[in-house]
Design an enzyme around this catalytic site. Sequence first.
Site, mmCIF file in Angstrom:
data_model
loop_
_atom_site.group_PDB
_atom_site.id
_atom_site.type_symbol
_atom_site.label_atom_id
_atom_site.label_comp_id
_atom_site.label_asym_id
_atom_site.label_seq_id
_atom_site.Cartn_x
_atom_site.Cartn_y
_atom_site.Cartn_z
ATOM 1 N N SER A 87 38.056 55.564 -101.913
ATOM 2 C CA SER A 87 39.026 56.267 -102.474
ATOM 3 C C SER A 87 38.522 57.005 -103.666
ATOM 4 O O SER A 87 39.687 57.671 -103.934
ATOM 5 C CB SER A 87 40.537 56.495 -102.139
ATOM 6 O OG SER A 87 40.882 54.701 -102.571
ATOM 7 N N THR A 189 43.616 57.128 -104.819
ATOM 8 C CA THR A 189 43.136 57.493 -106.045
ATOM 9 C C THR A 189 44.307 56.729 -106.959
ATOM 10 O O THR A 189 44.736 56.170 -107.319
ATOM 11 C CB THR A 189 44.383 59.115 -106.980
ATOM 12 O OG1 THR A 189 44.178 60.097 -105.191
ATOM 13 C CG2 THR A 189 44.052 59.224 -107.758
ATOM 14 N N THR A 207 39.247 60.350 -107.445
ATOM 15 C CA THR A 207 39.727 60.274 -106.271
ATOM 16 C C THR A 207 38.475 60.749 -105.236
ATOM 17 O O THR A 207 38.365 62.044 -106.142
ATOM 18 C CB THR A 207 41.010 60.970 -106.101
ATOM 19 O OG1 THR A 207 41.221 60.786 -104.664
ATOM 20 C CG2 THR A 207 41.155 62.485 -106.145
ATOM 21 N N ARG A 217 38.098 71.025 -99.754
ATOM 22 C CA ARG A 217 39.021 71.211 -100.194
ATOM 23 C C ARG A 217 39.841 70.365 -101.464
ATOM 24 O O ARG A 217 38.504 69.489 -101.383
ATOM 25 C CB ARG A 217 40.137 70.168 -99.340
ATOM 26 C CG ARG A 217 41.548 69.836 -99.377
ATOM 27 C CD ARG A 217 41.562 68.566 -100.277
ATOM 28 N NE ARG A 217 43.099 67.791 -99.911
ATOM 29 C CZ ARG A 217 43.820 66.568 -100.967
ATOM 30 N NH1 ARG A 217 42.375 66.244 -101.805
ATOM 31 N NH2 ARG A 217 44.552 66.590 -100.812
ATOM 32 N N VAL A 218 40.162 70.440 -102.809
ATOM 33 C CA VAL A 218 40.905 70.107 -103.705
ATOM 34 C C VAL A 218 42.282 69.215 -104.395
ATOM 35 O O VAL A 218 43.191 70.708 -103.301
ATOM 36 C CB VAL A 218 40.211 71.159 -105.040
ATOM 37 C CG1 VAL A 218 40.613 70.717 -106.330
ATOM 38 C CG2 VAL A 218 38.894 71.268 -105.346
ATOM 39 N N GLY A 219 42.172 68.644 -104.150
ATOM 40 C CA GLY A 219 44.012 67.910 -104.276
ATOM 41 C C GLY A 219 44.828 68.103 -105.304
ATOM 42 O O GLY A 219 43.796 69.309 -106.998
ATOM 43 N N THR A 240 49.969 59.823 -106.768
ATOM 44 C CA THR A 240 49.121 59.579 -105.881
ATOM 45 C C THR A 240 49.356 60.399 -104.496
ATOM 46 O O THR A 240 50.734 60.111 -104.465
ATOM 47 C CB THR A 240 48.715 58.038 -106.260
ATOM 48 O OG1 THR A 240 47.742 57.830 -105.122
ATOM 49 C CG2 THR A 240 49.633 57.458 -105.704
ATOM 50 N N GLY A 241 49.133 60.467 -103.233
ATOM 51 C CA GLY A 241 49.181 60.700 -102.055
ATOM 52 C C GLY A 241 49.073 61.803 -101.836
ATOM 53 O O GLY A 241 47.787 62.366 -102.179
HETATM 54 N N1 ASP Z 1 45.732 62.984 -104.334
HETATM 55 C C1 ASP Z 1 45.019 62.328 -103.955
HETATM 56 C C2 ASP Z 1 44.726 63.888 -103.492
HETATM 57 O O1 ASP Z 1 45.247 64.313 -102.700
HETATM 58 C C3 ASP Z 1 44.560 61.708 -103.207
HETATM 59 C C4 ASP Z 1 45.259 60.418 -103.055
HETATM 60 O O2 ASP Z 1 45.816 60.274 -103.620
HETATM 61 O O3 ASP Z 1 45.617 59.962 -102.187
HETATM 62 O O4 ASP Z 1 43.246 64.162 -103.220
#
Ligand code: ASP
Length: 328
Positions: A87, A189, A207, A217-219, A240-241
């Site tokens: 990840s 992340t 991440t 896509r950007v998070g 994270t998430g």
């Molecule tokens: N927060 C990250 C994202 O949405 C992913 C993760 O933390 O698992 O890109």
Amino acid sequence: MNQDRRSFFYTLLHSTFGIAAGTILASRSSYAKSRRKTTQPGLVLSTWKHGVAANAAAWDIIVKNGAALDAVEAGARLTEANPEGRSVGLGGRPDREGIVTLDACIMDQHGNAGSVAFLQDIKHPISVARKVMQETPHVMLVGKGAQQFALQQGFRKENLLTEATRKEYQQWRKKSQYQPIINIENHDTIGVIAQDQHGNLSGACTTSGLGYKMHGRVGDSPIIGAGLFVDNEVGAAAATGTGEAVMKTCGSFLIVERMRQGASPMQACKEAVLRIVKHQDYRDMQVAYIAINKQGEYGAFSIRPGFPYAIKSHDLDTLQPSDAYVQK
Ligand code: ASP
């Protein structure tokens, strides 16, 4: 009392009355999860199990009186370089086109920030983000421009799709179902937030984003205020998430602002999670936050159980589960 005077007051209490001052401070917030046990600052918090190794790398710098900024970068780089991590950085899961794209950001004690998003073929996006912060008049570079800048700065291109990750991707393509898996092992992340022995705060977040995301896509992770926020007068937070949920609530900024208003790190993280669950469908989602404050307190909170975070200080070296909104 304004923030400067308050910080000065607490520092004075710490240095003058030692443990007694700690007791006074402990009663300041009923939500305090834990606190610094020594009068000397020094604390690193990182997300997930890979945070233990990241913390060790960061602590090596802090214990030698290094800067929190160098510490968080070192912690993040360690995770980025690990091909076993699915990840982050090398070995990170690709998007649904089979392309690894990386997001990262960094903030220092002066409120400076740097960020890269949709970066390809560069193993250490966190260090590119630091270069953006220190060498450009901008905060964020994306895609080709970010890569071009990285190459100009001496980073080299390399293939980040490992054989193992390529095989997993080919397996995934058979069904092409987009279902981010909650809390799977070896996932997510790395966010590293730290206070150095001079009391200064910094943070890093890096991440490969959600596995098999849409191309482009950007998070939340490279977004200042979403994946990470640092205010040296107050505290630092990282997320994270499911990044979309974090972005829609400016999660890390929200946490630091709640700490500014007096919430403990744990309570501030909890409030940011509650902000998500109030308005968004959280059933298939995990979001977790970690936070530290200027006084050396720390905390974490997640939507559901299964989020461990790593803590390193003069007294502690542990991985512990966060409290969660969903009880199982
Ligand atoms: N927060 C990250 C994202 O949405 C992913 C993760 O933390 O698992 O890109």
